[in-house]
Scaffold this motif. Structure first.
Motif, PDB file in Angstrom:
ATOM      1  N   SER A 100      -5.809 -32.388-122.012  1.00 32.96           N
ATOM      2  CA  SER A 100      -6.270 -32.356-123.396  1.00 32.96           C
ATOM      3  C   SER A 100      -6.614 -33.754-123.911  1.00 32.96           C
ATOM      4  N   LEU A 101      -6.073 -34.793-123.254  1.00 35.24           N
ATOM      5  CA  LEU A 101      -6.329 -36.165-123.686  1.00 35.24           C
ATOM      6  C   LEU A 101      -7.455 -36.834-122.917  1.00 35.24           C
ATOM      7  N   GLU A 102      -7.558 -36.561-121.630  1.00 34.28           N
ATOM      8  CA  GLU A 102      -8.538 -37.230-120.772  1.00 34.28           C
ATOM      9  C   GLU A 102      -8.787 -36.370-119.547  1.00 34.28           C
ATOM     10  N   LYS A 103      -9.948 -36.536-118.935  1.00 38.33           N
ATOM     11  CA  LYS A 103     -10.325 -35.691-117.799  1.00 38.33           C
ATOM     12  C   LYS A 103      -9.868 -36.253-116.456  1.00 38.33           C
ATOM     13  N   ILE A 104      -9.521 -37.534-116.427  1.00 42.91           N
ATOM     14  CA  ILE A 104      -9.126 -38.187-115.177  1.00 42.91           C
ATOM     15  C   ILE A 104      -7.729 -38.768-115.327  1.00 42.91           C
ATOM     16  N   ALA A 105      -6.907 -38.656-114.288  1.00 42.46           N
ATOM     17  CA  ALA A 105      -5.574 -39.245-114.288  1.00 42.46           C
ATOM     18  C   ALA A 105      -5.366 -40.047-113.008  1.00 42.46           C
ATOM     19  N   TRP A 106      -4.486 -41.026-113.093  1.00 30.53           N
ATOM     20  CA  TRP A 106      -4.037 -41.748-111.912  1.00 30.53           C
ATOM     21  C   TRP A 106      -2.660 -41.201-111.554  1.00 30.53           C
ATOM     22  N   ILE A 107      -2.485 -40.819-110.292  1.00 33.52           N
ATOM     23  CA  ILE A 107      -1.196 -40.314-109.824  1.00 33.52           C
ATOM     24  C   ILE A 107      -0.676 -41.253-108.747  1.00 33.52           C
ATOM     25  N   ARG A 108       0.559 -41.655-108.901  1.00 33.23           N
ATOM     26  CA  ARG A 108       1.208 -42.559-107.949  1.00 33.23           C
ATOM     27  C   ARG A 108       2.373 -41.811-107.310  1.00 33.23           C
TER      28      ARG A 108
ATOM     29  N   PRO B 196       4.865 -50.169 -99.344  1.00 30.31           N
ATOM     30  CA  PRO B 196       6.306 -50.042 -99.600  1.00 30.31           C
ATOM     31  C   PRO B 196       6.622 -48.705-100.265  1.00 30.31           C
ATOM     32  N   ALA B 197       7.744 -48.108 -99.876  1.00 28.91           N
ATOM     33  CA  ALA B 197       8.193 -46.800-100.381  1.00 28.91           C
ATOM     34  C   ALA B 197       7.162 -45.711-100.115  1.00 28.91           C
ATOM     35  N   ASN B 198       6.288 -45.943 -99.091  1.00 27.05           N
ATOM     36  CA  ASN B 198       5.253 -44.964 -98.719  1.00 27.05           C
ATOM     37  C   ASN B 198       4.351 -44.587 -99.902  1.00 27.05           C
ATOM     38  N   THR B 199       4.050 -45.567-100.737  1.00 22.85           N
ATOM     39  CA  THR B 199       3.285 -45.320-101.954  1.00 22.85           C
ATOM     40  C   THR B 199       1.835 -44.936-101.658  1.00 22.85           C
ATOM     41  N   ILE B 200       1.371 -43.906-102.354  1.00 23.11           N
ATOM     42  CA  ILE B 200      -0.036 -43.491-102.304  1.00 23.11           C
ATOM     43  C   ILE B 200      -0.537 -43.382-103.741  1.00 23.11           C
ATOM     44  N   ASN B 201      -1.673 -44.001-104.026  1.00 24.61           N
ATOM     45  CA  ASN B 201      -2.268 -43.975-105.359  1.00 24.61           C
ATOM     46  C   ASN B 201      -3.572 -43.185-105.314  1.00 24.61           C
ATOM     47  N   LEU B 202      -3.683 -42.210-106.184  1.00 22.49           N
ATOM     48  CA  LEU B 202      -4.858 -41.348-106.216  1.00 22.49           C
ATOM     49  C   LEU B 202      -5.415 -41.257-107.629  1.00 22.49           C
ATOM     50  N   GLU B 203      -6.721 -41.129-107.710  1.00 23.49           N
ATOM     51  CA  GLU B 203      -7.383 -40.788-108.966  1.00 23.49           C
ATOM     52  C   GLU B 203      -7.892 -39.363-108.823  1.00 23.49           C
ATOM     53  N   LEU B 204      -7.552 -38.500-109.769  1.00 24.04           N
ATOM     54  CA  LEU B 204      -7.939 -37.099-109.618  1.00 24.04           C
ATOM     55  C   LEU B 204      -8.366 -36.513-110.958  1.00 24.04           C
TER      56      LEU B 204
ATOM     57  N   VAL C 184      -8.878 -42.307-103.341  1.00 24.03           N
ATOM     58  CA  VAL C 184      -7.720 -43.110-102.968  1.00 24.03           C
ATOM     59  C   VAL C 184      -7.911 -44.517-103.519  1.00 24.03           C
ATOM     60  N   LEU C 185      -6.919 -44.987-104.288  1.00 22.60           N
ATOM     61  CA  LEU C 185      -7.024 -46.288-104.943  1.00 22.60           C
ATOM     62  C   LEU C 185      -6.329 -47.369-104.122  1.00 22.60           C
ATOM     63  N   HIS C 186      -6.966 -48.523-104.071  1.00 16.76           N
ATOM     64  CA  HIS C 186      -6.365 -49.671-103.386  1.00 16.76           C
ATOM     65  C   HIS C 186      -5.246 -50.247-104.252  1.00 16.76           C
ATOM     66  N   PRO C 187      -4.169 -50.743-103.643  1.00 20.01           N
ATOM     67  CA  PRO C 187      -3.059 -51.307-104.434  1.00 20.01           C
ATOM     68  C   PRO C 187      -3.500 -52.384-105.419  1.00 20.01           C
ATOM     69  N   ASP C 188      -4.510 -53.188-105.058  1.00 26.95           N
ATOM     70  CA  ASP C 188      -4.974 -54.233-105.981  1.00 26.95           C
ATOM     71  C   ASP C 188      -5.558 -53.631-107.245  1.00 26.95           C
ATOM     72  N   THR C 189      -6.218 -52.483-107.110  1.00 26.03           N
ATOM     73  CA  THR C 189      -6.772 -51.808-108.284  1.00 26.03           C
ATOM     74  C   THR C 189      -5.663 -51.304-109.196  1.00 26.03           C
ATOM     75  N   VAL C 190      -4.607 -50.806-108.592  1.00 26.35           N
ATOM     76  CA  VAL C 190      -3.500 -50.246-109.353  1.00 26.35           C
ATOM     77  C   VAL C 190      -2.776 -51.316-110.158  1.00 26.35           C
ATOM     78  N   GLU C 191      -2.742 -52.530-109.649  1.00 26.76           N
ATOM     79  CA  GLU C 191      -2.034 -53.608-110.340  1.00 26.76           C
ATOM     80  C   GLU C 191      -2.622 -53.891-111.712  1.00 26.76           C
ATOM     81  N   THR C 192      -3.872 -53.515-111.923  1.00 24.68           N
ATOM     82  CA  THR C 192      -4.514 -53.767-113.219  1.00 24.68           C
ATOM     83  C   THR C 192      -4.143 -52.716-114.260  1.00 24.68           C
ATOM     84  N   ILE C 193      -3.474 -51.643-113.840  1.00 22.49           N
ATOM     85  CA  ILE C 193      -3.071 -50.583-114.767  1.00 22.49           C
ATOM     86  C   ILE C 193      -1.689 -50.934-115.305  1.00 22.49           C
ATOM     87  N   MET C 194      -1.664 -51.417-116.516  1.00 20.21           N
ATOM     88  CA  MET C 194      -0.420 -51.922-117.084  1.00 20.21           C
ATOM     89  C   MET C 194       0.033 -51.055-118.254  1.00 20.21           C
TER      90      MET C 194
END
Length: 352
Positions: A22-30, A68-76, A171-181
């Motif tokens: 209801s707020l936005e069409k795209i989410a980042w899932i970590r 680390p911690a088997n992290t996977i970052n996705l945009e969906l 699939v998001l690169h870890p460097d891209t994720v670092e900008t999401i604060m």
């Protein structure tokens, strides 16, 4: 990179996806070994930071990556996720896995449901007999006041139906994720448990509709087609009161809730002594000391859609700055001591 899991608490997961959508069409899932984080950051409007234990919505959780911690970052996209979860609500089993189709990454949801087919008459069932077939001397051969029912039985067989829903992801690169604060806010001036959000939403929507009607009438009378989005004023104090107010050139209406709870703070979690905390200052100032924020009526209505999760909600007011909502999602019945996860909403305040 590998991600595969069974789904559980599908109804809760579906409600969360609907609230985020209801707020936005795209989410980042970590995803990591223990936690699933959803982040929604619209260009305009409220932001969401949801941190859930993996075992709230997943079972037989398998995750593997080089991070680390088997992290996977996705945009969906949230709409396809919501549709897939809606299809899975009445399933007896559903699983989710990260895969590729034609070289493109996908979250593939496989849903197993049971359907019932109607068959023909059961050949093993006995046929009904007419009265003429019976022996005249049969003492049980008496007319019955009830209509004769056929004994043919309709066979009903359960059949498994498998549905596959593919959700395109990036699939998001870890460097891209670092900008999401996550936004940083000061210590709240007031913290209060909100009344049921569906009740609050109904009144907020009513105020917004009144404001839009008044603005439309005013603009029409001045031949002006530009109508600003209505703003609602939310205030709370440290004595259990919440106030919702609409003020325009032609309207000034208020709704007040009393007897709400101001939860106690844990001194060990504070960066300052409790007696110096802003909420203590507001409490000591009495009932007339309010912390206030101003929100866009339409955006606020979308935020309140999270009420479908049916968890308790703590609102933290930073006077004239921001409103933070902490939505606590119980793992099951929500009883005393029940484990909870939290969905955080960040709502900026407009200037007066």
């Amino acid at each position: 990179m590998r991600f595969k899991t069974d789904l559980k608490n599908i109804r809760t997961f579906s409600k969360l996806a609907a609230a985020l959508n209801s707020l936005e069409k795209i989410a980042w899932i970590r995803l990591d070994d223990d936690t699933v984080r959803f982040t929604v950051i619209p260009e305009v409007g409220s932001q969401v930071w949801a941190s859930l234990s993996a075992d709230l919505i997943f079972d037989n959780y398998q995750l593997q990556s080089n991070e680390p911690a088997n992290t996977i970052n996705l945009e969906l996209p949230l709409a396809p996720l919501q549709r897939a979860l809606r299809s899975a609500i009445n399933s007896h089993n559903a699983n989710l896995r990260l895969t590729k189709k034609d070289g493109a990454p996908m979250l593939s949801m496989v849903i197993h449901t049971m359907t019932k087919d109607s068959g023909g008459p059961n050949p093993a069932a006995p046929h009904s007999r007419s009265a003429a077939d019976d022996d005249d001397n049969d003492p049980f051969n008496t007319p019955s006041p009830f209509p004769t029912e056929p004994l043919e039985l309709q066979m009903r067989r359960e059949r498994e139906k498998i549905i596959t829903q593919d959700i395109p992801v990036r699939v998001l690169h870890p460097d891209t994720v670092e900008t999401i604060m996550q936004p940083k806010v000061r210590e709240p001036d007031v913290h209060i448990q909100l009344p049921p959000l569906l009740q609050l939403k109904a009144i907020s929507d009513r105020f917004t509709k009144l404001a839009m009607t008044a603005a439309s009438t005013s603009s029409s009378s001045h031949n002006n087609i530009v109508t600003k989005d209505p703003k609602l004023e939310l205030s709370a104090n440290m004595h259990g009161s919440l106030r919702l107010r609409l003020r325009t050139d032609t309207l000034d209406i208020t709704s007040v809730w009393d007897g709400l709870e101001n939860p106690e703070l844990d001194p060990s979690q504070l960066a300052m002594p409790l007696e110096e905390h802003p909420s203590t200052v507001f409490r000591e100032a009495g009932r007339d000391k309010w912390a206030t924020v101003r929100v866009d009526g339409k955006d606020w209505s979308r935020v309140l859609s999270v009420g479908r999760l049916e968890g308790r909600v703590i609102a933290c007011f930073s006077d004239e700055h921001a409103l933070i909502l902490y939505v606590y999602v119980p793992h099951s019945s929500g009883g005393v001591g029940e484990m909870e996860d939290v969905v955080t909403y960040y709502v900026s305040s407009f200037s007066s």
